[in-house]
Design an enzyme around this catalytic site. Structure first.
Site: not given
Ligand code: UT7
Length: 330
Positions: A116, A257, A287
């Site tokens: 990125c 970004h 993204n």
């Molecule tokens: O370009 C550079 C690279 N990328 C980034 O910089 C992205 C960095 N990371 C993020 O933006 C965030 O970490 C995410 C958007 C990917 C995830 O958000 P989060 O607040 O960190 O969520 P999480 O991974 O802690 O997940 C929370 C819950 C989980 O369920 P449990 O285990 O708490 O029951 C996930 O399974 O949300 C669930 N989950 C979803 N639920 C509905 C994960 N993806 C989804 C989804 N829809 N698409």
């Protein structure tokens, strides 16, 4: 005495595929909801390229627009640098495919991979080359077809990414156009495995097993990447402002970004910039890796009411982890 050259951005362009994939569409593909995606990321929709529309096609269209806005012919380009993690092929470079598509027959061509942060790395290289006097007109392109490495059954990643391309023409002709005043690039590779596509290289060459194990898709440990993104983007902004003695009040536009609006808010808070100075496109394009800030710069140049002397701070972070920043003066 020889006149000092400062690299200028004499034209910009971008191209987004026409197909729109909304959060509602994703609800019928994986177990997710518009509400989850919107509140956790800020994304509402993203663009998806056609099957027969390649990274070089997106990049070529953005490049033609950038050349037209610069008033330059393709034959005047002496170097094409393409930042991408989704090249048409491992080789030849996507820059070579774009050269042929746009008829830039006098250009040298190469790709760079800084994920990125790739556009910022590429602009830094282009700036140094024109300022050294070795090149006059460089086409910098960031183009990504992330949909081609997305696992459309993995809700953790498939809601985040989109396809698109942005380009700029960098010249040493001191035209009075926006100048690339300063650049900063860095990397911290101690946790590189948190964001990667493992298959297809020398470690896991393509095989039936790599396909079965889904190694040709992007893998990400979202939470850990999130924390690193905030730290690295903060560092990239702080480093450039400290080194060149720029105060945050001098920045009229902060172009970060666009991975997640929560990352952007956290970085903006840490560097102390007001929300109305922060550029956002994550809601409409998701993204797009290296293409994100390239498309953003094109939109800022065309849509923001900037005055002579206004400064734009560009800041990115990506797999590696790589990071970097630019200060551009309007
Ligand atoms: O370009 C550079 C690279 N990328 C980034 O910089 C992205 C960095 N990371 C993020 O933006 C965030 O970490 C995410 C958007 C990917 C995830 O958000 P989060 O607040 O960190 O969520 P999480 O991974 O802690 O997940 C929370 C819950 C989980 O369920 P449990 O285990 O708490 O029951 C996930 O399974 O949300 C669930 N989950 C979803 N639920 C509905 C994960 N993806 C989804 C989804 N829809 N698409």
């Amino acid at each position: 005495m020889e006149k000092k050259i400062t690299a200028s951005i004499i034209g910009t362009g971008s191209y987004l595929p026409s197909k729109v994939l909304t959060n509602k569409d994703l609800e019928s593909m994986v177990d997710t909801s518009d509400e989850w995606i919107t509140t956790r990321t800020g994304i509402k929709e993203r663009r998806i390229a056609e099957d027969d529309e390649y990274t070089s096609d997106l990049g070529a269209k953005a490049a033609v627009r950038a050349l037209s806005s610069a008033g330059k012919k393709p034959s005047s380009v002496d170097l094409i640098i393409v930042a991408t993690i989704t090249p048409d092929m491992l080789f030849p470079s996507t820059a070579c495919f774009i050269q042929d598509k746009i008829g830039a027959k006098n250009a040298a061509c190469f790709d760079i991979n800084a994920a990125c942060s790739g556009y910022i790395y590429a602009v830094e290289i282009a700036k140094r080359l024109v300022e050294a006097g070795s090149h006059d007109t460089i086409l910098v392109i960031a183009s990504e077809k992330l949909s081609s490495i997305t696992d459309w059954t993995d809700r953790n990643t498939c809601v985040l990414f989109g396809d698109g391309a942005g380009a700029c023409v960098i010249s040493g002709e001191n035209s009075g156009k926006p100048r690339v005043l300063y650049t900063y690039t860095g990397a911290d590779s101690s946790a590189a495995e948190l964001l990667m596509m493992p298959g297809g290289g020398t470690r896991f060459p393509a095989s039936i097993q790599t396909v079965e194990n889904k190694l040709h898709f992007l893998k990400m440990a979202g939470k850990e990447v999130f924390k690193n993104a905030v730290l690295c983007m903060y560092k990239a902004s702080e480093k450039i402002m400290k080194k060149y003695n720029i105060s945050i009040d001098e920045i009229k536009c902060f172009l970060p970004h666009q991975a997640n609006v929560r990352i952007i808010d956290a970085v903006a808070r840490k560097i102390g910039i007001e929300r109305e100075k922060v550029y956002l496109n994550v809601q409409k394009f998701g993204n797009m890796s290296a293409a994100t800030v390239a498309v953003g710069l094109d939109e800022v140049f065309k849509e923001w009411d900037l005055k002579s002397g206004d400064k734009i701070l560009v800041d990115a972070f990506g797999a590696g982890f790589t990071f970097g920043s630019l200060v551009i003066e309007w």
